[in-house]
Design a protein around this motif. Structure first.
Motif, short mmCIF file in Angstrom:
data_model
loop_
_atom_site.label_atom_id
_atom_site.label_comp_id
_atom_site.label_asym_id
_atom_site.label_seq_id
_atom_site.Cartn_x
_atom_site.Cartn_y
_atom_site.Cartn_z
N TYR A 47 2.26 51.99 10.71
CA TYR A 47 3.76 51.98 9.84
C TYR A 47 4.44 50.85 10.58
CZ TYR A 47 2.74 55.73 6.02
OH TYR A 47 2.17 56.32 5.61
N THR A 48 4.09 51.49 12.20
CA THR A 48 4.66 50.47 12.09
C THR A 48 4.47 48.96 12.53
OG1 THR A 48 4.61 51.74 14.72
CG2 THR A 48 5.90 49.71 15.48
N GLN A 50 3.26 47.41 9.88
CA GLN A 50 4.01 46.78 8.92
C GLN A 50 5.71 46.55 8.43
OE1 GLN A 50 3.62 50.25 5.85
NE2 GLN A 50 4.76 48.97 4.01
N SER A 51 5.44 47.49 9.17
CA SER A 51 7.61 47.23 10.17
C SER A 51 8.00 46.64 10.67
CB SER A 51 8.26 48.88 10.45
OG SER A 51 9.54 48.40 11.23
N ALA A 54 7.64 43.25 7.78
CA ALA A 54 9.09 43.55 7.76
C ALA A 54 9.75 43.04 7.33
CB ALA A 54 8.94 44.54 6.71
N ARG A 55 10.20 42.98 8.95
CA ARG A 55 11.07 42.54 9.83
C ARG A 55 11.06 41.09 10.29
NH1 ARG A 55 10.64 45.66 15.47
NH2 ARG A 55 12.60 44.29 15.81
#
Length: 299
Positions: A47-48, A50-51, A54-55
């Protein structure tokens, strides 16, 4: 009506089956809990990733990368698509295998140019029986999903994708919606779609964090994406394995209930047969006694 011995033998056979279905239910329940725990241990890391992607895309929405390329300019018959299909190694899991295989076969019919990658013995047997060519078989069992196996699969498809031998990669697996329902789904794994990372949900002019890329945003993305693909495949393996165990639990629960209902009905039938046998014996004794009395009277 069957005699008491035949009914007893049948009841004994069903009781043996009942023990097996109960044991399989307990085993699947244990495997399901173990698989969900394995996923929970690693999902924060992915999840990190993916985050972070996105950033990066929020700050550089127009970034060019082979992982985000578009095939819109190509004719559909010229697009080489790779399909990763995840099935089980064994049955007795309700419609679990049927659903995922039918979904995969339906997409293969509408794709003139594809490569097929299959995990699971039932999937291999299914496609071979229908003379559908399998380009790559991952021979290890799907009963023990691990990061190492997900990484091996990821390296195979990424190598073909980066060489240009595959334009798209799709993965067909079973997603566990809740404790009572699972659904066969197909997801595009490569190329990635920028809008799916929610990079555009936050206006660009909103000040958030400053990011420093070393040596460049493209290089950073090239390092992150392969790990993201590994994480997605690992999650799909876990979801499929969990769905299989959940489907097997429900199938065994239904089989156990049916076995108990059959035992109940056979128990009633056994008592009736036993009562009929006793009644028959009493009738024969009475008939014999009456016959003896008649003989004595004649004498």
């Amino acid at each position: 009506m069957a005699n008491t011995k035949e009914i007893k033998d049948r009841m004994s056979s069903i009781q043996d089956t009942l023990k097996i279905t109960n044991a399989m239910y307990m085993i699947s329940s244990s495997k399901l809990k173990k698989a969900r725990k394995s996923l929970e241990k690693t999902e924060n890391y992915f999840y990190t990733l993916q985050s972070a992607m996105a950033r990066i895309l929020r700050h550089i929405p127009d970034m060019e990368s082979i992982y985000f390329k578009s095939n819109e300019g190509k004719k559909r018959e010229d697009v080489k698509v790779g399909y990763i299909v995840i099935t089980a190694d064994k049955g007795l899991a309700g419609a679990y295998n049927h659903n995922v295989l039918k979904l995969a076969e339906e997409h293969l019919k509408h794709c003139p140019n594809y490569e097929l990658f299959v995990l699971g013995e039932l999937g291999r047997h299914y496609f071979e029986h229908r003379n559908i060519d399998i380009d790559r078989q991952f021979q290890y069992t799907v009963q023990n999903p691990s990061l190492n196996r997900a990484r091996n699969i990821s390296e195979t498809v990424l190598e073909l994708y980066l060489k240009g031998e595959l334009d798209e990669v799709h993965i067909v697996f079973t997603k566990m919606e809740n404790a009572m329902q699972e659904e066969a789904v197909i997801t595009q794994l490569l190329p990635l779609k920028k809008h799916e990372f929610n990079a555009s949900d936050i206006p660009v002019d909103v000040q958030m964090e400053e990011l420093k890329f070393d040596p460049s945003p493209e290089k950073v993305m090239e390092q992150i994406v392969p790990d993201y693909v590994v994480g997605f495949i690992y999650g799909a393996l876990i979801e499929s394995f969990s769905s299989e165990q959940n489907a097997r639990m429900m199938a065994m629960e239904a089989a156990t209930k049916s076995a108990k209902d059959m035992l109940h009905n056979l128990d009633i039938l056994y008592n009736r047969a036993r009562q009929a046998a006793i009644t028959q014996e009493i009738t024969e004794v009475i008939a014999g006694a009456k016959s003896q009395k008649k003989k004595k009277k004649k004498k």
